[in-house]
Design an enzyme around this catalytic site. Structure first.
Site, PDB file in Angstrom:
ATOM      1  N   LYS A 107       0.829  -1.219   0.000  1.00  0.00           N
ATOM      2  CA  LYS A 107       0.000   0.000   0.000  1.00  0.00           C
ATOM      3  C   LYS A 107       0.857   1.260   0.000  1.00  0.00           C
ATOM      4  O   LYS A 107       0.633   2.187   0.770  1.00  0.00           O
ATOM      5  CB  LYS A 107      -0.977  -0.009   1.174  1.00  0.00           C
ATOM      6  CG  LYS A 107      -1.980  -1.177   1.123  1.00  0.00           C
ATOM      7  CD  LYS A 107      -2.965  -1.102   2.261  1.00  0.00           C
ATOM      8  CE  LYS A 107      -3.962  -2.247   2.204  1.00  0.00           C
ATOM      9  NZ  LYS A 107      -3.359  -3.572   2.520  1.00  0.00           N
ATOM     10  N   ARG A 108       1.814   1.320  -0.910  1.00  0.00           N
ATOM     11  CA  ARG A 108       2.708   2.467  -0.993  1.00  0.00           C
ATOM     12  C   ARG A 108       2.042   3.617  -1.732  1.00  0.00           C
ATOM     13  O   ARG A 108       1.253   3.409  -2.663  1.00  0.00           O
ATOM     14  CB  ARG A 108       4.010   2.079  -1.680  1.00  0.00           C
ATOM     15  CG  ARG A 108       4.834   1.037  -0.934  1.00  0.00           C
ATOM     16  CD  ARG A 108       5.267   1.522   0.439  1.00  0.00           C
ATOM     17  NE  ARG A 108       6.270   0.662   1.040  1.00  0.00           N
ATOM     18  CZ  ARG A 108       6.094  -0.056   2.129  1.00  0.00           C
ATOM     19  NH1 ARG A 108       4.922  -0.042   2.747  1.00  0.00           N
ATOM     20  NH2 ARG A 108       7.060  -0.789   2.634  1.00  0.00           N
TER      21      ARG A 108
END
Length: 286
Positions: A107-108
């Site tokens: 979830k960058r």
């Protein structure tokens, strides 16, 4: 054991085409590899790097013949520091060797050179952490993801962009705007991005849409079928969603849905045969 990012299942080709092939051959299931401390304990393992490694490789061994993809939860490796990330590198390498696509659930999301750095870590050929795909957060603006979108395309990898999540807090951002919601704009942006994959069975820009979002898609007027990309749908099993629920929720987009189950399968461990049986049972419901 270092992962060189070079031995992707079915490579060369786009991520979307490889995923479509894997879903057609094995079924539309992604197994989350989530080494929570409580789950390690339930398996009789220590909350340590050794326990993390034993858990991770056992799950992969059990599900590799059946799952289209595996999705290690990066945070649960990071909590063990550099040694935990080394286990993740080993798991990604082993996934490639087993012919199972990997989705790094990281979830960058950031801007500029920082986003380029995240893209380089997860999507560059030769990176120790390179996965077949990575989850991304677009809440600094969809276009802030450009370094990852372009590097994924260049290297035959993919991304899954958070769009409509099932956690209660998500609606406070994602539903804002009603008929012109934030989530709808993210979905539309992904559809535009997938135009570069028009000749493929699936585009390589996927979306994360919770399996338990209920009527949110219709309430917000969101057309997932137009995205031409895979839909990663966490929430199957322990979170309450069934295959029948998902067919109703996703409607015309259901053929592109990659259902994700973690605890519902992992609770069957540590016995490999029991894990594999739980995986097969989950697949049968899809």
């Amino acid at each position: 054991m270092k992962h060189d990012g070079g031995a992707r299942p079915g490579a060369p080709g786009t991520f979307g085409s490889r995923l479509a092939g894997a879903m057609a051959a094995r079924g539309p299931l992604c197994v989350g590899i989530d080494p929570h401390p409580g789950l390690l304990a339930a398996w009789g393992l220590d909350d340590s790097v050794q326990g993390l490694r034993s858990f991770s490789l056992a799950v992969l061994e059990a599900v590799a013949p059946l799952a289209a993809a595996v999705k290690p939860q990066v945070a649960l490796y990071e909590r063990h520091g550099s040694a935990g990330l080394a286990v993740l590198e080993e798991l990604l390498a082993a996934s490639s060797q087993a012919g199972v696509l990997s989705i790094a659930d990281a979830k960058r999301g950031d801007i500029g050179s920082t986003m380029a750095g995240y893209a380089d870590a997860w999507l560059r050929d030769g990176s120790a952490l390179a996965a077949d795909s990575v989850t991304l957060s677009p809440y600094l603006g969809f276009e802030s993801l450009r370094p990852a979108l372009d590097l994924a395309a260049d290297n035959g990898r993919g991304v899954f962009v958070l769009a409509l999540t099932s956690n209660p807090e998500g609606a406070s951002v994602q539903h804002v705007g009603g008929a012109e919601s934030v989530a709808k704009h993210i979905v539309q942006a992904a559809a535009v991005e997938n135009q570069r994959y028009a000749g493929q069975a699936l585009g390589s820009v996927g979306l994360v849409v919770g399996a338990t979002v209920g009527t949110a898609l219709s309430d917000l007027g969101i057309d997932l079928a137009a995205v031409h990309g895979p839909i990663l749908a966490p929430g199957l099993g322990a979170q309450g969603a069934t295959g029948a629920d998902m067919r109703e929720t996703f409607g015309a987009a259901y053929p592109a849905v990659l259902a994700t189950s973690s605890r519902g399968i992992l609770a069957a461990g540590p016995d490999i045969a029991a894990l594999r049986a739980a995986t097969a049972e989950t697949l049968s419901g899809l």
